[in-house]
Design a protein around this motif. Structure first.
Motif, PDB file in Angstrom:
ATOM      1  N   ARG A 195       0.872  -1.355  -0.045  1.00  0.00           N
ATOM      2  CA  ARG A 195       0.075   0.007   0.100  1.00  0.00           C
ATOM      3  C   ARG A 195       0.830   1.114   0.032  1.00  0.00           C
ATOM      4  NH1 ARG A 195      -4.810  -1.569   4.455  1.00  0.00           N
ATOM      5  NH2 ARG A 195      -5.429  -3.477   3.318  1.00  0.00           N
ATOM      6  N   GLN A 196       0.381   2.323  -0.238  1.00  0.00           N
ATOM      7  CA  GLN A 196       0.974   3.602  -0.373  1.00  0.00           C
ATOM      8  C   GLN A 196       1.670   4.004   0.981  1.00  0.00           C
ATOM      9  OE1 GLN A 196      -2.123   6.011  -2.637  1.00  0.00           O
ATOM     10  NE2 GLN A 196      -0.321   6.998  -3.431  1.00  0.00           N
ATOM     11  N   VAL A 249       4.783   1.886   1.175  1.00  0.00           N
ATOM     12  CA  VAL A 249       5.866   2.532   0.336  1.00  0.00           C
ATOM     13  C   VAL A 249       6.629   3.659   0.909  1.00  0.00           C
ATOM     14  CG1 VAL A 249       6.646   3.438  -1.554  1.00  0.00           C
ATOM     15  CG2 VAL A 249       4.936   1.482  -1.708  1.00  0.00           C
ATOM     16  N   TRP A 250       5.710   4.420   1.624  1.00  0.00           N
ATOM     17  CA  TRP A 250       6.338   5.655   2.248  1.00  0.00           C
ATOM     18  C   TRP A 250       7.162   5.179   3.438  1.00  0.00           C
ATOM     19  CZ3 TRP A 250       7.423  10.159   0.273  1.00  0.00           C
ATOM     20  CH2 TRP A 250       6.886  10.512  -0.971  1.00  0.00           C
ATOM     21  N   ALA A 251       6.495   4.314   4.210  1.00  0.00           N
ATOM     22  CA  ALA A 251       7.309   4.004   5.339  1.00  0.00           C
ATOM     23  C   ALA A 251       8.530   3.512   5.350  1.00  0.00           C
ATOM     24  CB  ALA A 251       6.225   2.846   6.529  1.00  0.00           C
ATOM     25  N   ILE A 252       8.689   2.409   4.338  1.00  0.00           N
ATOM     26  CA  ILE A 252      10.231   1.914   3.833  1.00  0.00           C
ATOM     27  C   ILE A 252      10.801   2.905   3.453  1.00  0.00           C
ATOM     28  CG2 ILE A 252      11.056   0.231   2.223  1.00  0.00           C
ATOM     29  CD1 ILE A 252       8.589  -1.587   2.500  1.00  0.00           C
ATOM     30  N   ARG A 253      10.348   3.916   2.609  1.00  0.00           N
ATOM     31  CA  ARG A 253      11.261   5.097   1.869  1.00  0.00           C
ATOM     32  C   ARG A 253      11.789   5.941   2.849  1.00  0.00           C
ATOM     33  NH1 ARG A 253       7.589   7.468  -2.321  1.00  0.00           N
ATOM     34  NH2 ARG A 253       8.526   5.697  -3.646  1.00  0.00           N
ATOM     35  N   THR A 312       2.823  -3.198  -7.055  1.00  0.00           N
ATOM     36  CA  THR A 312       2.528  -2.157  -6.439  1.00  0.00           C
ATOM     37  C   THR A 312       2.028  -1.043  -7.165  1.00  0.00           C
ATOM     38  OG1 THR A 312       3.785  -2.504  -4.374  1.00  0.00           O
ATOM     39  CG2 THR A 312       3.195  -0.361  -4.778  1.00  0.00           C
ATOM     40  N   LYS A 313       2.823  -0.551  -8.083  1.00  0.00           N
ATOM     41  CA  LYS A 313       2.713   0.527  -8.676  1.00  0.00           C
ATOM     42  C   LYS A 313       1.480   0.332 -10.003  1.00  0.00           C
ATOM     43  CE  LYS A 313       4.334   5.005 -10.884  1.00  0.00           C
ATOM     44  NZ  LYS A 313       5.525   5.742 -10.905  1.00  0.00           N
ATOM     45  N   ALA A 314       1.753  -1.019 -10.587  1.00  0.00           N
ATOM     46  CA  ALA A 314       0.683  -1.323 -11.481  1.00  0.00           C
ATOM     47  C   ALA A 314      -0.469  -1.500 -11.108  1.00  0.00           C
ATOM     48  CB  ALA A 314       1.016  -2.878 -11.821  1.00  0.00           C
ATOM     49  N   THR A 315      -0.630  -2.163  -9.665  1.00  0.00           N
ATOM     50  CA  THR A 315      -2.057  -2.219  -9.318  1.00  0.00           C
ATOM     51  C   THR A 315      -2.617  -0.752  -9.121  1.00  0.00           C
ATOM     52  OG1 THR A 315      -1.316  -4.253  -8.162  1.00  0.00           O
ATOM     53  CG2 THR A 315      -3.349  -3.160  -7.261  1.00  0.00           C
ATOM     54  N   LEU A 316      -2.032   0.145  -8.687  1.00  0.00           N
ATOM     55  CA  LEU A 316      -2.387   1.321  -8.441  1.00  0.00           C
ATOM     56  C   LEU A 316      -2.777   2.085  -9.520  1.00  0.00           C
ATOM     57  CD1 LEU A 316      -2.793   3.752  -6.078  1.00  0.00           C
ATOM     58  CD2 LEU A 316      -0.458   4.296  -6.487  1.00  0.00           C
ATOM     59  N   ILE A 317      -2.265   1.850 -10.657  1.00  0.00           N
ATOM     60  CA  ILE A 317      -2.577   2.476 -11.944  1.00  0.00           C
ATOM     61  C   ILE A 317      -3.787   1.727 -12.314  1.00  0.00           C
ATOM     62  CG2 ILE A 317      -1.942   2.490 -14.579  1.00  0.00           C
ATOM     63  CD1 ILE A 317       0.920   2.772 -13.480  1.00  0.00           C
ATOM     64  N   ILE A 358      10.428  -5.181   4.439  1.00  0.00           N
ATOM     65  CA  ILE A 358       9.217  -5.556   4.862  1.00  0.00           C
ATOM     66  C   ILE A 358       9.076  -5.620   6.110  1.00  0.00           C
ATOM     67  CG2 ILE A 358       7.383  -7.260   4.786  1.00  0.00           C
ATOM     68  CD1 ILE A 358       7.566  -5.533   2.064  1.00  0.00           C
ATOM     69  N   ALA A 359      10.046  -6.521   6.742  1.00  0.00           N
ATOM     70  CA  ALA A 359      10.016  -6.614   8.259  1.00  0.00           C
ATOM     71  C   ALA A 359      10.252  -5.220   9.116  1.00  0.00           C
ATOM     72  CB  ALA A 359      10.816  -7.690   8.694  1.00  0.00           C
ATOM     73  N   SER A 360      10.995  -4.247   8.455  1.00  0.00           N
ATOM     74  CA  SER A 360      11.478  -3.290   9.266  1.00  0.00           C
ATOM     75  C   SER A 360      10.450  -2.308   9.604  1.00  0.00           C
ATOM     76  CB  SER A 360      12.619  -2.472   8.579  1.00  0.00           C
ATOM     77  OG  SER A 360      11.861  -1.796   7.305  1.00  0.00           O
ATOM     78  N   ILE A 361       9.198  -2.581   8.856  1.00  0.00           N
ATOM     79  CA  ILE A 361       8.099  -1.577   9.148  1.00  0.00           C
ATOM     80  C   ILE A 361       6.725  -2.359   9.752  1.00  0.00           C
ATOM     81  CG2 ILE A 361       8.740   0.127   7.179  1.00  0.00           C
ATOM     82  CD1 ILE A 361       6.313  -1.203   5.628  1.00  0.00           C
ATOM     83  N   GLY A 362       7.186  -3.441  10.213  1.00  0.00           N
ATOM     84  CA  GLY A 362       6.046  -4.431  11.102  1.00  0.00           C
ATOM     85  C   GLY A 362       5.314  -5.478  10.268  1.00  0.00           C
ATOM     86  N   LEU A 363       5.462  -5.535   8.955  1.00  0.00           N
ATOM     87  CA  LEU A 363       4.833  -6.392   8.013  1.00  0.00           C
ATOM     88  C   LEU A 363       5.426  -7.814   8.168  1.00  0.00           C
ATOM     89  CD1 LEU A 363       4.054  -4.203   5.036  1.00  0.00           C
ATOM     90  CD2 LEU A 363       2.523  -4.623   6.832  1.00  0.00           C
TER      91      LEU A 363
END
Length: 215
Positions: A30-31, A34-38, A168-173, A150-155
């Motif tokens: 989810r967006q 993405v922002w959490a990892i970034r 990710t981006k393909a699904t959003l588009i 992935i693990a670093s943000i609790g997923l």
């Protein structure tokens, strides 16, 4: 007699490769993920990982194509370009993708920091911890990095994988436009049916989109 007796014994049972593992399509991020990892990679100043993560999201490439990228694929003149074209390993067909501003900044920062030059692999790892020699990152190493992100943000890293970044981006588009043909081109699929399966589109989704089209 000994041979006959041995042949009557049942063959040893093999443990299924997928026992205890979650298999099937990996969901997109989810967006907010993405922002959490970034943000985490930015704070930790992991320039290579940030460039790789951003580029994987934008490019929608398979893991084997992400690790195979050369410097000149995205930065032929020493700085990143708006659009790039690479040939996919799986299909042999070229696919184009865009690099957003934040991805270009991350790639440029990474290239500048480590001193990458055209002709070199974009994403590399050291052969040994104490060695200065580097080699192209493998798909297995890339997968381990994705698991770490992935693990670093609790997923749960078992639920997501490298294809999550590709999706990710393909699904959003698709969700924003309903344009399957555009997504097909961006993913480099030869058949629209492959895109439908890849995105996990159901009949109800397709009908909803069709109902919005009025002649």
């Amino acid at each position: 007699m000994q041979d006959d007796a041995n042949s009557a014994l049942p063959a040893p049972r093999r443990t299924p490769w997928n026992k205890g593992k979650l298999i099937g399509a990996k969901p997109p991020l989810r967006q907010k993920h993405v922002w959490a990892i970034r943000t985490k990679l930015q704070i930790e100043r992991r320039t290579r990982d940030l460039a790789m993560f951003n580029l994987a999201i934008d490019s929608k490439l398979r893991g084997c194509d992400v690790v195979a990228l050369k410097v000149e694929d995205v930065a032929p003149n020493g700085y990143s370009i708006d659009r790039a074209t690479v040939r996919q390993k799986k299909t042999g067909r070229p696919v184009r993708f865009e690099l957003t501003e934040q991805t270009r900044e991350a790639v440029d920062d990474y290239i500048r920091t480590v001193g990458k030059n055209p002709g070199e692999s974009l994403f590399t790892v050291r052969r040994r911890q104490e060695s200065r020699q580097e080699r192209c990152m493998t798909t297995r190493q890339y997968a381990r990095l994705v698991t770490e992100w992935i693990a670093s943000i609790g997923l749960d890293p078992h639920l997501f994988g490298t294809h999550s970044l590709r999706r990710t981006k393909a699904t959003l588009i698709y969700r924003r436009t309903g344009n399957l043909r555009a997504v097909q081109l961006l993913l480099g699929h030869t058949k629209i049916e492959s895109t439908v399966r890849y995105l996990g589109i159901e009949v109800d989704d397709a009908l909803t989109i069709a109902e919005q089209i009025d002649f």
